[in-house]
Scaffold this active site. Structure first.
Site, PDB file in Angstrom:
ATOM      1  N   HIS A 128       0.861  -1.183   0.000  1.00 36.49           N
ATOM      2  CA  HIS A 128       0.000   0.000   0.000  1.00 36.49           C
ATOM      3  C   HIS A 128       0.897   1.234   0.000  1.00 36.49           C
ATOM      4  O   HIS A 128       2.022   1.203   0.503  1.00 36.49           O
ATOM      5  CB  HIS A 128      -0.862  -0.037   1.267  1.00 36.49           C
ATOM      6  CG  HIS A 128      -1.966   0.976   1.313  1.00 36.49           C
ATOM      7  ND1 HIS A 128      -1.746   2.305   1.616  1.00 36.49           N
ATOM      8  CD2 HIS A 128      -3.307   0.850   1.118  1.00 36.49           C
ATOM      9  CE1 HIS A 128      -2.903   2.945   1.609  1.00 36.49           C
ATOM     10  NE2 HIS A 128      -3.863   2.096   1.301  1.00 36.49           N
ATOM     11  N   ASP A 205       2.446  -4.544   8.150  1.00 39.70           N
ATOM     12  CA  ASP A 205       1.185  -3.838   7.912  1.00 39.70           C
ATOM     13  C   ASP A 205       0.076  -4.875   8.008  1.00 39.70           C
ATOM     14  O   ASP A 205      -0.094  -5.714   7.124  1.00 39.70           O
ATOM     15  CB  ASP A 205       1.212  -3.192   6.524  1.00 39.70           C
ATOM     16  CG  ASP A 205      -0.122  -2.576   6.117  1.00 39.70           C
ATOM     17  OD1 ASP A 205      -1.094  -2.670   6.895  1.00 39.70           O
ATOM     18  OD2 ASP A 205      -0.201  -2.023   5.001  1.00 39.70           O
ATOM     19  N   GLN A 208      -5.212  -5.540   6.797  1.00 40.25           N
ATOM     20  CA  GLN A 208      -6.149  -6.484   6.203  1.00 40.25           C
ATOM     21  C   GLN A 208      -6.124  -7.847   6.872  1.00 40.25           C
ATOM     22  O   GLN A 208      -6.800  -8.773   6.419  1.00 40.25           O
ATOM     23  CB  GLN A 208      -5.841  -6.634   4.701  1.00 40.25           C
ATOM     24  CG  GLN A 208      -5.939  -5.354   3.900  1.00 40.25           C
ATOM     25  CD  GLN A 208      -7.350  -4.802   3.813  1.00 40.25           C
ATOM     26  OE1 GLN A 208      -8.326  -5.507   4.057  1.00 40.25           O
ATOM     27  NE2 GLN A 208      -7.475  -3.529   3.465  1.00 40.25           N
ATOM     28  N   LYS A 231     -11.152  -0.521   9.815  1.00 39.85           N
ATOM     29  CA  LYS A 231     -11.272  -1.756   9.039  1.00 39.85           C
ATOM     30  C   LYS A 231     -11.692  -2.934   9.919  1.00 39.85           C
ATOM     31  O   LYS A 231     -11.897  -4.046   9.412  1.00 39.85           O
ATOM     32  CB  LYS A 231      -9.957  -2.068   8.330  1.00 39.85           C
ATOM     33  CG  LYS A 231      -9.539  -1.023   7.295  1.00 39.85           C
ATOM     34  CD  LYS A 231      -8.262  -1.415   6.603  1.00 39.85           C
ATOM     35  CE  LYS A 231      -7.715  -0.282   5.749  1.00 39.85           C
ATOM     36  NZ  LYS A 231      -8.577   0.052   4.606  1.00 39.85           N
ATOM     37  N   CYS A 374      -4.689   2.207  -3.904  1.00 40.39           N
ATOM     38  CA  CYS A 374      -3.452   2.674  -3.261  1.00 40.39           C
ATOM     39  C   CYS A 374      -2.305   1.687  -3.463  1.00 40.39           C
ATOM     40  O   CYS A 374      -1.428   1.542  -2.602  1.00 40.39           O
ATOM     41  CB  CYS A 374      -3.672   2.936  -1.767  1.00 40.39           C
ATOM     42  SG  CYS A 374      -4.760   4.339  -1.439  1.00 40.39           S
TER      43      CYS A 374
END
Length: 420
Positions: A128, A205, A208, A231, A374
């Site tokens: 991202h 990261d 997700q 999220k 992104c």
């Protein structure tokens, strides 16, 4: 779990998400954009209202009852985050506005003060922008060199290529756990192990993955991990950074001002201890408290159950997409049971524009995303300017997938007829 039992999860919790019970263009809403932001259950909405109606006050240092209540609830969420990701110490959890701010915190506090010319940063081509741009800025300022892990033929992270990039010059590896475009689940445990063998630090990261998978940061062994509340059923404007205690203790503050100080004099100051030295200014108090409610909600359902249900949705989604001619999905294919990737599908239909597809699908009540998500460098590598993306969460159903597929067929047929 059987199909009937899995469907029970969505049936059990669907009423908790009032936004989903509405009509768009006179069609029942199908919300397939949870990778961008998830919907919020009533428990989270109620907690946010409870704070502003019942004990709206600033946290810490206040002696009155409202401030005490706000502080207890605000700091209570820190404990919940630590338990949710299995951190070893509550002081390893730093509140941020989002994952982007958390990555920037590490970049400017650790990276800018640690990296030097010739040092190497390893990222991947699927990152991202939030995990690309901060390191590009730091590399420009320090003279560090950025290298990128490529993809396998199945569009997964190339672990063999990663191993060839590692050397004694590698100081940082910063990679996504689950790609928001490819849907692949990267082997972060092995990445951490390999990076640590050459003395490099690792940032994950987890935007997700934290909402969808059970995580254990101590088992993973990463040095930092970031996530965004919006999220994972919480409000916008709140996220967190996990960092190993000894690393956070050695890092200087990212921002200066109130809250992050111990004592201030006209010509110098001393800093507060962890985690407050990284939390300058009045924080997003209500949002943090509501994040705690979101964690309670997810925990009550069970992350293992959420993950299993989403695998079932993934299997159904990809089986249906495979029936559509000239449609290409990106990332690895799931197993017939839906294992091996996240419950999202980025795709293109030959000869059609992804943005046009998503616009017409909206008129059918179907909310999907289109664009580069992104991940512009990744899309260039894939040879496309953008893609459509349907991303699911545990409140979605097989019936919604079936309706989406019907609407997608009709939309494609409409475009084909106008081109004939």
């Amino acid at each position: 779990m059987t199909f009937l039992k899995e469907q029970t999860l969505a049936e059990e919790i669907r009423a908790d998400f009032p936004l989903l019970d509405q009509r768009i263009h006179d069609k029942a809403l199908i919300y397939f954009d949870s990778a961008a932001t998830s919907q919020k259950p009533l428990a989270v909405l109620s907690k946010l209202e409870e704070y502003y109606r019942g004990y709206n006050a600033n946290v810490h240092r206040g002696a009155h009852t409202l401030s005490t209540l706000a502080t207890e609830n605000y700091e209570g969420t820190r404990d919940k985050i630590a338990q949710f990701i299995k951190a070893g110490d509550r002081n390893e959890i730093v509140y941020t506005r989002n994952a982007t701010e958390a990555i920037n915190l590490v970049a400017y506090s650790w990276g800018l003060n640690t990296l030097k010319a010739g040092d190497e940063i390893i990222l991947s081509v699927m990152e991202h922008h939030s995990n690309l741009v901060p390191w590009q800025i730091i590399a420009q300022k320090t003279g560090a060199v950025i290298k990128h892990i490529g993809l396998t033929p199945t569009q997964e992270l190339d672990l063999d290529h990663f191993k060839t990039l590692l050397s004694e010059r590698t100081k940082l590896v910063s990679v996504v756990h689950v790609s928001n475009t490819l849907g692949c689940i990267n082997p972060i445990g092995e990445i951490v192990q390999q990076a640590h063998q050459v003395g490099a630090k690792v940032l994950i990261d987890a935007c997700q993955s934290v909402p969808h998978l059970p995580l254990d940061v101590q088992a993973i062994g990463c040095d930092w991990l970031v996530a965004s509340g919006h999220k994972m059923c919480a409000p916008t404007g709140i996220g967190f950074l996990y960092g190993k205690l000894e690393l956070l203790e050695a890092m200087p503050p990212f921002l200066g001002g109130g809250e992050m100080i111990q004592d201030v004099f006209l010509d110098h100051c001393t800093y507060a201890g962890l985690p407050h030295k990284f939390e300058a200014g009045t924080p997003a108090i209500g949002e943090a408290i509501a994040l705690g409610a979101a964690i309670d909600y997810l925990t009550q359902i069970g992350m293992e159950r959420i993950h299993a249900y989403e695998e079932d949705l993934t299997a159904h989604l990809f089986a249906k997409l495979a029936e559509i001619p000239d449609l290409q999905t990106y990332g690895p294919q799931p197993t017939p049971e839906g294992k091996g990737r996240a419950s999202l599908a980025a795709f293109n239909v030959a000869g059609l524009n992804a943005s046009d597809l998503s616009t017409l699908l909206d008129h059918e009540g179907v909310a999907i995303r289109s664009g580069h998500h992104c991940t512009q460098p990744l899309h260039r590598l894939l040879g496309v300017t953008g893609s459509a993306r349907a991303s699911l969460y545990f409140y979605n159903t097989h019936a919604e997938i079936d309706r989406f597929i019907v609407a997608l067929h009709e939309t494609i047929d409409f475009f084909r007829s106008t081109l004939d």
